[in-house]
Design an enzyme around this catalytic site. Structure first.
Site, PDB file in Angstrom:
ATOM      1  N   HIS A  98       0.849  -1.195   0.000  1.00 57.85           N
ATOM      2  CA  HIS A  98       0.000   0.000   0.000  1.00 57.85           C
ATOM      3  C   HIS A  98       0.882   1.242   0.000  1.00 57.85           C
ATOM      4  O   HIS A  98       1.958   1.263   0.598  1.00 57.85           O
ATOM      5  CB  HIS A  98      -0.925  -0.006   1.216  1.00 57.85           C
ATOM      6  CG  HIS A  98      -1.991   1.043   1.162  1.00 57.85           C
ATOM      7  ND1 HIS A  98      -1.750   2.365   1.487  1.00 57.85           N
ATOM      8  CD2 HIS A  98      -3.300   0.973   0.809  1.00 57.85           C
ATOM      9  CE1 HIS A  98      -2.870   3.056   1.336  1.00 57.85           C
ATOM     10  NE2 HIS A  98      -3.824   2.237   0.921  1.00 57.85           N
ATOM     11  N   GLU A 170      -3.648   1.866  -7.249  1.00 57.27           N
ATOM     12  CA  GLU A 170      -4.039   3.006  -6.425  1.00 57.27           C
ATOM     13  C   GLU A 170      -3.102   4.179  -6.714  1.00 57.27           C
ATOM     14  O   GLU A 170      -2.008   4.258  -6.163  1.00 57.27           O
ATOM     15  CB  GLU A 170      -4.016   2.644  -4.944  1.00 57.27           C
ATOM     16  CG  GLU A 170      -2.799   1.858  -4.474  1.00 57.27           C
ATOM     17  CD  GLU A 170      -2.528   2.033  -3.001  1.00 57.27           C
ATOM     18  OE1 GLU A 170      -3.437   2.436  -2.265  1.00 57.27           O
ATOM     19  OE2 GLU A 170      -1.377   1.797  -2.598  1.00 57.27           O
TER      20      GLU A 170
END
EC number: 5.3.1.1
Length: 264
Positions: A98, A170
């Protein structure tokens, strides 16, 4: 594989929010929606909530996962947690790479690659996050950054390994600030991700792998994103903290899944 044959996976990433009590209450309230939805609903809860939430929703279709793990099985790593620990607690998947882990905690592709391998080794589904910063996007480096992240994070893996892996695109510049990639722009990058998987592994695997989009996802853009042929789900941050908002997105996901199925 046709896009309509790939599952739609909606994942909530709660980050460092919700106490055990809050997490259990939310998960229990979500169950009636999850049980009748044609899509998969996953939540990456805080470590402390994995076991109690799993007990609260036992035998349901709601999938619980972790937000991170170390690549070691055990050891003198104060503050870290091993994959086998979160799996034993009830996690079925783990978020890896992430952007907040990459940029706040300086995790590099080699470290993430070791985590991916460890997750697969112990039977956790890795959700590999990739994405470019605003500066990288502005300088036209988006595709090179994505290519490097995928190549290095998946180094040493086989096509068989990737059958249980999910990729989440992302864009860092779109996370948590209200900005989001336009659906067509997100589709272009998702298509590019499949191209890389095809080059490294095979066309068959490229068509099978689930690729999610994450970055300021909310009810106003969820449908337009999910309508794109190469977007198979969403990785949702802030909007997953509100039951009402998350349910709306899950229902939108179900509608799009059914729509795509009718086009077969």
């Amino acid at each position: 594989m046709s896009p309509s044959h790939r599952p739609v996976v909606i994942t909530g990433n709660w980050k460092m929010y919700k106490t055990v009590k809050e997490a259990c209450t939310f998960a229990k309230a979500l169950l009636p929606v999850v049980e009748v939805s044609p899509i998969q609903v996953w939540i990456a809860v805080p470590f402390t909530a994995i076991y109690p939430v799993k007990q609260e929703i036992r035998n349901s279709r709601l999938v619980i996962g972790a937000q991170n793990m170390n690549d070691a099985s055990e050891g003198a790593f104060t503050g870290e947690i091993a994959g086998k620990m979160v799996k034993e607690a009830g996690a079925s998947f783990v978020l890896l790479g992430h952007s907040e882990r990459r940029h706040l905690y300086k995790e590099d592709n080699a470290f993430i690659n070791r985590k991916v391998k460890k997750a697969l080794e112990i039977g956790l589904t890795p959700v590999l996050c990739v994405g470019e910063t605003f500066e990288e996007r502005k300088s036209g480096e988006t595709q090179q950054i994505i290519r490097t992240q995928i190549q290095e994070c998946l180094a040493g893996l086989t096509a068989e390994d990737l059958k249980t892996l999910i990729i989440a695109y992302e864009p860092v510049w779109a996370i948590g600030n209200g900005q989001n990639a336009k659906p067509e722009g997100a589709q272009e990058i998702h298509q590019f991700c499949r191209k890389i998987i095809k080059e490294i592994f095979s066309e068959e695997l490229a068509e099978q792998i689930v690729i999610q989009y994450g970055g300021s996802v909310n009810p106003s853009n969820a449908i337009s994103l999910l309508k794109q042929p190469d977007i198979d789900g969403l990785l949702i941050g802030g909007a997953s903290l509100s039951l009402e908002t998350f349910v709306e997105i899950v229902n939108d996901g179900g509608s799009i899944f059914n729509l795509k199925a009718k086009l077969l």
